[in-house]
Design an enzyme around this catalytic site. Structure first.
Site, PDB file in Angstrom:
ATOM      1  CE  LYS A  19      -0.211  -1.836  34.693  1.00  0.00           C
ATOM      2  NZ  LYS A  19      -2.124  -2.095  34.625  1.00  0.00           N
ATOM      3  CE  LYS A  21      -2.743  -8.316  31.757  1.00  0.00           C
ATOM      4  NZ  LYS A  21      -3.100  -8.572  32.811  1.00  0.00           N
ATOM      5  CE  LYS A  40       5.062  -7.877  36.069  1.00  0.00           C
ATOM      6  NZ  LYS A  40       3.907  -6.847  36.643  1.00  0.00           N
TER       7      LYS A  40
HETATM    8  P1  TYM Z   1      -2.924  -7.350  38.123  1.00  0.00           P
HETATM    9  O1  TYM Z   1      -4.295  -8.079  37.737  1.00  0.00           O
HETATM   10  O2  TYM Z   1      -1.445  -6.694  37.805  1.00  0.00           O
HETATM   11  O3  TYM Z   1      -2.518  -9.058  38.485  1.00  0.00           O
HETATM   12  C1  TYM Z   1      -2.411  -9.279  39.167  1.00  0.00           C
HETATM   13  C2  TYM Z   1      -2.550  -9.868  40.815  1.00  0.00           C
HETATM   14  O4  TYM Z   1      -1.619 -11.359  40.136  1.00  0.00           O
HETATM   15  C3  TYM Z   1      -0.218 -10.672  40.638  1.00  0.00           C
HETATM   16  N1  TYM Z   1       1.009 -10.820  39.695  1.00  0.00           N
HETATM   17  C4  TYM Z   1       2.079 -11.771  40.015  1.00  0.00           C
HETATM   18  N2  TYM Z   1       2.535 -11.988  40.790  1.00  0.00           N
HETATM   19  C5  TYM Z   1       3.849 -12.321  41.044  1.00  0.00           C
HETATM   20  N3  TYM Z   1       4.421 -12.547  40.111  1.00  0.00           N
HETATM   21  C6  TYM Z   1       3.979 -11.823  38.540  1.00  0.00           C
HETATM   22  N4  TYM Z   1       4.989 -12.320  37.542  1.00  0.00           N
HETATM   23  C7  TYM Z   1       3.003 -11.576  38.788  1.00  0.00           C
HETATM   24  N5  TYM Z   1       2.214 -10.791  37.552  1.00  0.00           N
HETATM   25  C8  TYM Z   1       1.372 -10.518  38.287  1.00  0.00           C
HETATM   26  C9  TYM Z   1      -0.208  -9.085  41.025  1.00  0.00           C
HETATM   27  O5  TYM Z   1       0.937  -8.713  42.555  1.00  0.00           O
HETATM   28  C10 TYM Z   1      -1.652  -9.420  42.026  1.00  0.00           C
HETATM   29  O6  TYM Z   1      -1.747  -9.610  42.433  1.00  0.00           O
HETATM   30  N6  TYM Z   1      -3.927  -3.500  40.941  1.00  0.00           N
HETATM   31  C11 TYM Z   1      -4.126  -5.164  40.913  1.00  0.00           C
HETATM   32  C12 TYM Z   1      -5.692  -5.582  40.332  1.00  0.00           C
HETATM   33  C13 TYM Z   1      -6.593  -4.675  41.523  1.00  0.00           C
HETATM   34  C14 TYM Z   1      -6.172  -5.869  43.308  1.00  0.00           C
HETATM   35  C15 TYM Z   1      -7.155  -4.479  43.941  1.00  0.00           C
HETATM   36  C16 TYM Z   1      -5.780  -5.927  44.024  1.00  0.00           C
HETATM   37  C17 TYM Z   1      -7.395  -3.818  41.539  1.00  0.00           C
HETATM   38  N7  TYM Z   1      -7.433  -3.405  42.381  1.00  0.00           N
HETATM   39  C18 TYM Z   1      -7.234  -4.535  45.422  1.00  0.00           C
HETATM   40  C19 TYM Z   1      -5.138  -6.353  45.064  1.00  0.00           C
HETATM   41  C20 TYM Z   1      -6.487  -5.377  45.657  1.00  0.00           C
HETATM   42  C21 TYM Z   1      -2.983  -5.673  39.292  1.00  0.00           C
HETATM   43  O7  TYM Z   1      -3.060  -4.818  38.726  1.00  0.00           O
HETATM   44  O8  TYM Z   1      -3.388  -6.522  39.106  1.00  0.00           O
END
Ligand code: TYM
Length: 346
Positions: free
Chosen positions: A125, A211, A208
């Site tokens: 990032k 967005k 991957k």
């Molecule tokens: P974020 O917002 O980037 O993504 C949310 C969730 O979607 C999953 N995801 C995917 N899974 C499979 N294939 C993909 N292409 C794909 N793109 C996104 C992510 O793995 C995630 O589960 N850091 C986290 C948010 C967070 C969080 C937490 C999660 C903050 N605190 C506590 C669990 C527990 C994040 O940026 O997710």
């Protein structure tokens, strides 16, 4: 710590799920299949479930304030439209429960610089300009650990890209428990797996689905209409060969593997089952099956999201109720953490 010890120390905790998604706009099929679909399954199993819109994480990179509010409500609508029931699961936005930030600060003092520097997501990032990244982006995983551990959650469903962050959550819990001589925070179990743990780009099977990919053709957005979904899958990159009947035939065919995995995840099937059905077919025959299954699943969700977004005051009301329920769990745990650390909080 050995597995046996972890299991023993975890047995004193209730089976509680926590997970979150950033309301930074642009929800994708990756978010749905990798995360929310599993959130719904776990809600309907034997777990107490808590799902968050992690707005404090979103602001680690610039967010337009008015859009952030809208995206937070839209994410709430996505959760509900996908099958999360606010009567069964606690749904709320992170900044509404200040315990996240409070425990996040304490974890900033437990986590080590070296641990953070190893986080591949920070490197991705921040890119080449890491000196210019916010301090919040660097410390992001400590706040994530606080999100989870403020509830003494035991299970965390996420996509594969969050695995390293969950390992760090375990490291923070273990170091806290060790430094203060307590057995206070649980060793969480990551819940990652199945065909959709890593949904890949439709343009490049080695990247991957995200967005932030500059090409909209690389992803299915949750608000794409049926024609757009059809057109994106039709144009999705593939190879020349027919589909194999066994998983080993997908080796070194990342695009084929991705489309089959999406199809399997949408229909709650294993890769093996799908391949025994579609083995031998050309992509020209398989892609319409994929489109049909995707539209069948996604259209009702986006329709329901649009309907829910017509009444944002109802969404705000649900979020407030969720925040009250979340705070009731987190407050005593964070209060106890103050005490363990030696901070006076009358
Ligand atoms: P974020 O917002 O980037 O993504 C949310 C969730 O979607 C999953 N995801 C995917 N899974 C499979 N294939 C993909 N292409 C794909 N793109 C996104 C992510 O793995 C995630 O589960 N850091 C986290 C948010 C967070 C969080 C937490 C999660 C903050 N605190 C506590 C669990 C527990 C994040 O940026 O997710």
């Amino acid at each position: 710590m050995s597995d046996a010890v972890q299991t023993q120390s975890n047995s004193k905790f209730n089976k509680r799920v926590f997970s979150g998604i950033q309301p930074s706009g642009g929800l994708t099929l990756g978010n749905y299949l990798g995360a929310v679909k599993r959130f719904v399954q776990m809600q309907n199993e034997d777990f107490e479930t808590i799902y968050c819109m992690v707005d404090l994480h979103a602001i680690t990179v610039w967010q337009d304030p008015a859009r952030l509010k809208n995206n937070t409500r839209e994410l709430a609508a996505f959760y509900i439209a996908s099958g999360l029931n606010p009567e069964k699961s606690i749904l709320f936005n992170q900044s509404a429960v200040s315990e996240h930030a409070e425990l996040g600060w304490m974890f900033n003092c437990v986590a080590r610089m070296g641990w953070m520097k190893r986080m591949t997501q920070f490197k991705d990032k921040a890119g080449k300009n890491a000196e210019n990244a916010s301090l919040g982006l660097f410390g992001y995983p400590a706040l994530m650990a606080a999100d989870i551990l403020a509830y003494h959650a035991t299970h965390v469903p996420v996509g594969d890209d969050q695995k390293q962050h969950l390992e760090l959550t375990r490291d923070i819990a273990a170091k806290f428990n060790h430094d203060f001589g307590v057995d206070f925070f649980p060793m969480i179990d990551p819940v990652i797996g199945g065909p959709a743990a890593r949904v890949m780009s439709l343009r490049d099977g080695s990247k991957k689905m995200s967005k932030s990919d500059p090409s909209d053709q690389s992803r299915i957005n949750m608000n794409d209409d049926a024609d757009t979904i059809a057109q994106k899958f039709r144009k999705a990159k593939t190879d020349q060969d027919a589909l194999p009947s066994e998983e080993s035939g997908l080796e070194n065919r990342p695009e084929a593997k991705n489309l089959i995995s999406i199809y399997a995840a949408l229909g709650d099937q294993s890769l093996e089952d799908v391949l025994s059905d579609v083995g031998g077919k050309q992509f020209s025959a398989f892609k319409p099956m994929l489109v049909e299954r995707a539209v069948e699943t996604l259209s009702p969700i986006s329709g329901e999201m649009n309907r829910l977004m017509l009444d944002v005051s109802e969404i705000d009301r649900l979020l407030k109720r969720g925040a009250d329920k979340a705070r009731a769990i987190a407050a005593p745990i964070v209060q106890k953490t103050y005490d363990i650390v030696g901070l006076l909080k009358p």
